[in-house]
Design a protein around this motif. Structure first.
Motif, PDB file in Angstrom:
ATOM      1  N   LEU A  50      47.491  53.292  16.184  1.00 10.45           N
ATOM      2  CA  LEU A  50      47.486  51.659  16.174  1.00 10.45           C
ATOM      3  C   LEU A  50      46.628  51.105  16.403  1.00 10.45           C
ATOM      4  N   GLY A  51      45.916  51.274  17.806  1.00  7.55           N
ATOM      5  CA  GLY A  51      44.840  50.492  17.947  1.00  7.55           C
ATOM      6  C   GLY A  51      43.459  50.438  16.892  1.00  7.55           C
ATOM      7  N   GLN A  52      43.372  51.658  16.467  1.00  6.30           N
ATOM      8  CA  GLN A  52      42.562  51.783  15.260  1.00  6.30           C
ATOM      9  C   GLN A  52      42.882  50.895  14.122  1.00  6.30           C
ATOM     10  N   ALA A  53      43.868  51.203  13.802  1.00  4.98           N
ATOM     11  CA  ALA A  53      44.400  50.526  12.423  1.00  4.98           C
ATOM     12  C   ALA A  53      44.352  49.029  12.797  1.00  4.98           C
ATOM     13  N   ALA A  54      44.682  48.275  13.967  1.00  3.41           N
ATOM     14  CA  ALA A  54      44.974  46.894  14.155  1.00  3.41           C
ATOM     15  C   ALA A  54      43.313  46.548  14.094  1.00  3.41           C
ATOM     16  N   LEU A  55      42.292  47.305  14.691  1.00  4.46           N
ATOM     17  CA  LEU A  55      40.991  46.668  14.460  1.00  4.46           C
ATOM     18  C   LEU A  55      40.646  46.927  13.069  1.00  4.46           C
ATOM     19  N   THR A  56      41.104  47.801  12.398  1.00 10.99           N
ATOM     20  CA  THR A  56      40.755  47.913  10.971  1.00 10.99           C
ATOM     21  C   THR A  56      41.142  46.740  10.060  1.00 10.99           C
ATOM     22  N   LYS A  57      42.602  46.370  10.635  1.00 11.04           N
ATOM     23  CA  LYS A  57      43.177  45.391   9.638  1.00 11.04           C
ATOM     24  C   LYS A  57      42.404  44.064  10.107  1.00 11.04           C
ATOM     25  N   ILE A  58      41.769  43.909  11.399  1.00  4.37           N
ATOM     26  CA  ILE A  58      40.984  42.561  11.671  1.00  4.37           C
ATOM     27  C   ILE A  58      39.720  42.381  10.637  1.00  4.37           C
ATOM     28  N   ILE A  59      39.175  43.343  10.575  1.00  4.96           N
ATOM     29  CA  ILE A  59      38.087  43.538   9.724  1.00  4.96           C
ATOM     30  C   ILE A  59      38.289  43.293   8.271  1.00  4.96           C
ATOM     31  N   LYS A  60      39.386  43.730   7.699  1.00  6.96           N
ATOM     32  CA  LYS A  60      39.863  43.584   6.361  1.00  6.96           C
ATOM     33  C   LYS A  60      40.164  42.097   6.124  1.00  6.96           C
ATOM     34  N   ASN A  61      40.872  41.453   7.263  1.00  7.41           N
ATOM     35  CA  ASN A  61      41.326  40.185   7.364  1.00  7.41           C
ATOM     36  C   ASN A  61      40.034  39.277   7.411  1.00  7.41           C
ATOM     37  N   ALA A  62      38.925  39.527   7.980  1.00 13.31           N
ATOM     38  CA  ALA A  62      37.825  38.836   8.190  1.00 13.31           C
ATOM     39  C   ALA A  62      36.938  38.856   6.659  1.00 13.31           C
ATOM     40  N   ARG A  63      36.912  39.853   5.899  1.00  8.65           N
ATOM     41  CA  ARG A  63      36.675  39.996   4.614  1.00  8.65           C
ATOM     42  C   ARG A  63      37.460  39.226   3.683  1.00  8.65           C
ATOM     43  N   LYS A  64      38.538  39.380   3.879  1.00  6.89           N
ATOM     44  CA  LYS A  64      39.526  38.651   2.949  1.00  6.89           C
ATOM     45  C   LYS A  64      39.425  37.119   3.149  1.00  6.89           C
ATOM     46  N   TYR A  65      39.249  36.492   4.532  1.00  5.04           N
ATOM     47  CA  TYR A  65      39.166  35.013   4.619  1.00  5.04           C
ATOM     48  C   TYR A  65      38.012  35.115   5.562  1.00  5.04           C
ATOM     49  N   PRO A  66      36.809  34.827   4.568  1.00  5.45           N
ATOM     50  CA  PRO A  66      35.510  34.541   5.168  1.00  5.45           C
ATOM     51  C   PRO A  66      35.426  33.036   5.989  1.00  5.45           C
ATOM     52  N   ILE A  67      34.648  32.878   6.562  1.00  6.74           N
ATOM     53  CA  ILE A  67      34.355  31.725   7.372  1.00  6.74           C
ATOM     54  C   ILE A  67      33.591  30.859   6.313  1.00  6.74           C
TER      55      ILE A  67
END
Length: 126
Positions: A99-116
């Motif tokens: 779960l911890g690794q999955a959550a970190l991976t999800k944050i990275i995916k979200n950062a790519r999906k929603y760039p600054i």
């Protein structure tokens, strides 16, 4: 673990791995692991999310930090949030997921999906 029923030091960070291991041992010592199928854990999780929702149901919007809540209200919220977290950790464990690794991976995916777009733009979540 049977003798570790003291309230933990609040300044100590707790890992998802520690929670997972303690939950697994807790269930094993009681013979409950046979009931902890993914389906059963998901249904228990949904029930706990419902109990968590009830806390906020009629309060309207609440301020960050819950400044107008009593200590008892905050403790109740902590308990329900903990129930949700514990069932979520157990569900991930019985499904063989980190779960911890999955959550970190999800944050990275979200950062790519929603760039600054503009760093000066404030998030709607602040």
């Amino acid at each position: 673990m049977e003798n570790s029923y003291e309230i933990p030091n609040k300044s100590k960070d707790v890992s998802l791995k520690e929670l997972r291991d303690r939950l697994a041992e807790f269930a094993e010592l009681r013979g409950w692991e046979k009931y902890h199928s993914p389906r059963n854990l998901l249904l228990a999780l949904v029930g706990e999310v419902g109990e968590l929702s009830e806390i906020f149901q009629w309060k309207g919007e609440v301020a960050k930090g819950l400044p107008n809540w009593t200590a008892d209200d905050k403790e109740h919220l902590e308990e329900e949030l903990s129930d949700v977290l514990l069932y979520l950790v157990q569900l991930a464990d019985v499904c063989g997921l980190d779960l911890g690794q999955a959550a970190l991976t999800k944050i990275i995916k979200n950062a790519r999906k929603y760039p600054i777009v503009n760093q000066k733009t404030k998030s709607t979540y602040n």
